[in-house]
Design a protein around this motif. Structure first.
Motif, PDB file in Angstrom:
ATOM      1  N   VAL A 163      38.541  50.493  30.130  1.00 28.85           N
ATOM      2  CA  VAL A 163      38.772  49.501  31.202  1.00 28.85           C
ATOM      3  C   VAL A 163      38.468  50.245  32.601  1.00 28.85           C
ATOM      4  CG1 VAL A 163      40.539  48.522  32.449  1.00 28.85           C
ATOM      5  CG2 VAL A 163      40.539  48.293  29.916  1.00 28.85           C
ATOM      6  N   SER A 166      34.922  49.836  33.072  1.00 32.53           N
ATOM      7  CA  SER A 166      34.378  48.418  33.457  1.00 32.53           C
ATOM      8  C   SER A 166      34.817  47.885  34.615  1.00 32.53           C
ATOM      9  CB  SER A 166      34.950  47.591  32.424  1.00 32.53           C
ATOM     10  OG  SER A 166      34.303  47.762  30.899  1.00 32.53           O
ATOM     11  N   GLU A 167      35.778  48.453  35.241  1.00 28.05           N
ATOM     12  CA  GLU A 167      36.386  48.001  36.589  1.00 28.05           C
ATOM     13  C   GLU A 167      35.324  48.750  37.711  1.00 28.05           C
ATOM     14  OE1 GLU A 167      38.402  45.846  37.459  1.00 28.05           O
ATOM     15  OE2 GLU A 167      39.173  45.323  35.399  1.00 28.05           O
ATOM     16  N   THR A 168      35.136  49.768  37.303  1.00 27.15           N
ATOM     17  CA  THR A 168      34.224  50.513  38.291  1.00 27.15           C
ATOM     18  C   THR A 168      33.118  50.159  38.518  1.00 27.15           C
ATOM     19  OG1 THR A 168      35.470  52.831  37.856  1.00 27.15           O
ATOM     20  CG2 THR A 168      33.573  52.878  39.086  1.00 27.15           C
ATOM     21  N   TYR A 170      32.356  47.015  39.017  1.00 27.20           N
ATOM     22  CA  TYR A 170      32.430  45.933  39.871  1.00 27.20           C
ATOM     23  C   TYR A 170      33.219  46.296  41.143  1.00 27.20           C
ATOM     24  CZ  TYR A 170      31.665  43.162  35.423  1.00 27.20           C
ATOM     25  OH  TYR A 170      31.225  42.893  34.484  1.00 27.20           O
ATOM     26  N   ARG A 171      33.909  47.649  41.134  1.00 26.49           N
ATOM     27  CA  ARG A 171      34.492  47.985  42.403  1.00 26.49           C
ATOM     28  C   ARG A 171      34.420  49.400  42.453  1.00 26.49           C
ATOM     29  NH1 ARG A 171      39.303  46.145  41.589  1.00 26.49           N
ATOM     30  NH2 ARG A 171      40.664  48.042  41.974  1.00 26.49           N
ATOM     31  N   TRP A 174      37.613  51.826  42.390  1.00 26.92           N
ATOM     32  CA  TRP A 174      38.621  51.462  41.476  1.00 26.92           C
ATOM     33  C   TRP A 174      39.636  52.893  41.318  1.00 26.92           C
ATOM     34  CZ3 TRP A 174      40.811  52.950  36.962  1.00 26.92           C
ATOM     35  CH2 TRP A 174      41.646  52.224  36.442  1.00 26.92           C
ATOM     36  N   GLY A 178      42.786  51.458  41.931  1.00 22.95           N
ATOM     37  CA  GLY A 178      43.082  50.743  40.509  1.00 22.95           C
ATOM     38  C   GLY A 178      44.547  51.157  40.323  1.00 22.95           C
TER      39      GLY A 178
END
Length: 266
Positions: A163, A166-168, A170-171, A174, A178
């Motif tokens: 996770v 994946s989050e990184t 997009y941002r 994070w 995060g």
């Protein structure tokens, strides 16, 4: 509501209901990334079924798996707790003249189901949403109870350790802001619930299940979402073949956002 607002809801069922008022599971599985996950799971299902199998799809969403399985002639019981998902599932089933047996209920209501009634039990949603260990164990032990001794249980989890990556994508910041504990590196189980691979294995085995296969449902697909979207049909078809051949390898399991465990009673 948005993801941040939903994440602040502490009750699992209330959070699940709020999440699917705006989160479009149909749209997710129709994308090229989502199709990797769907086809991996559906191929695993089909490889285990006999004609007219009795299937329980617990947490069936809007029917991504239940509807095509019923169309193939299997006897499918589909339960879904979220009201928007259930309404869409009901509409689709009616439009298709489907033989689905539908009920708006969650895995926490499974006590009403008979023992050893199903050749296959699908749990593709419940372990994404149940944060309490007792309710996770209840769901799994009930699923084992209602599955025939020679039947199969297919269970999905979200990969805790993928996770953040994946989050990184997009941002970029994070890892600064995060929702995770920076000492333990543990994610908050909001709005979904996350497991490491070892946690998922331990939970299943503690509930009397024998793990026969572990598949990386989507493998590298989330990391490659832009490339998958830009691929020609030929490239995408060949990528799907490559993924199918490799999805049980450790490299893909580590990179996958979703896992599929194929289990039987121990």
């Amino acid at each position: 509501m948005n993801f941040d607002e939903v994440a602040r809801i502490t009750d699992d069922m209330e959070r699940n209901e709020a999440l699917y008022q705006f989160f479009n599971e149909d749209e997710r599985l129709l994308s090229r990334v989502g199709r990797v996950e769907f086809l991996t799971n559906f191929t695993a299902i089909q490889g285990l079924l006999r004609p007219q199998s009795h299937i329980l799809d617990m947490g069936s969403g809007t029917g991504a798996y239940a509807l095509p399985l019923a169309k193939e002639g299997h006897k499918v019981t589909a339960w879904e707790p979220a009201s928007r998902n259930f309404a869409l599932l009901s509409q689709k089933a009616a439009a298709q003249g489907s033989s689905l047996r539908l009920r708006q209920a969650s895995s926490l209501d499974m006590a009403e189901l008979p023992d050893a009634a199903y050749d296959m039990v699908l749990l593709f949603g419940p372990l994404y949403h149940l944060s309490k260990a007792a309710e996770q164990r209840y769901t799994l032990t009930q699923a084992r109870r209602v599955c025939k001794p020679e039947g199969n249980l297919l269970i999905s989890f979200i990969n805790h350790d993928m996770v953040p990556i994946s989050e990184t994508m997009y941002r970029a910041d994070w890892f600064a802001d995060g929702d995770y504990d920076k000492s333990s590196l543990r994610l908050a189980n909001r709005p979904f619930v996350f497991f490491t691979l070892e946690e998922a294995k331990a939970l299943l085995e503690s509930c009397g299940l024998r793990i026969e296969r572990i598949l990386a449902s989507d493998g590298f697909a989330e990391l490659l979402h832009r490339q998958l979207a830009a691929m020609s049909e030929e490239s995408y078809t060949n990528y799907l073949r490559w993924h199918a051949a490799k999805c049980e390898q450790a490299e893909l399991l580590g990179a996958s956002n979703h896992w599929l465990f194929v289990c039987r009673s121990a």
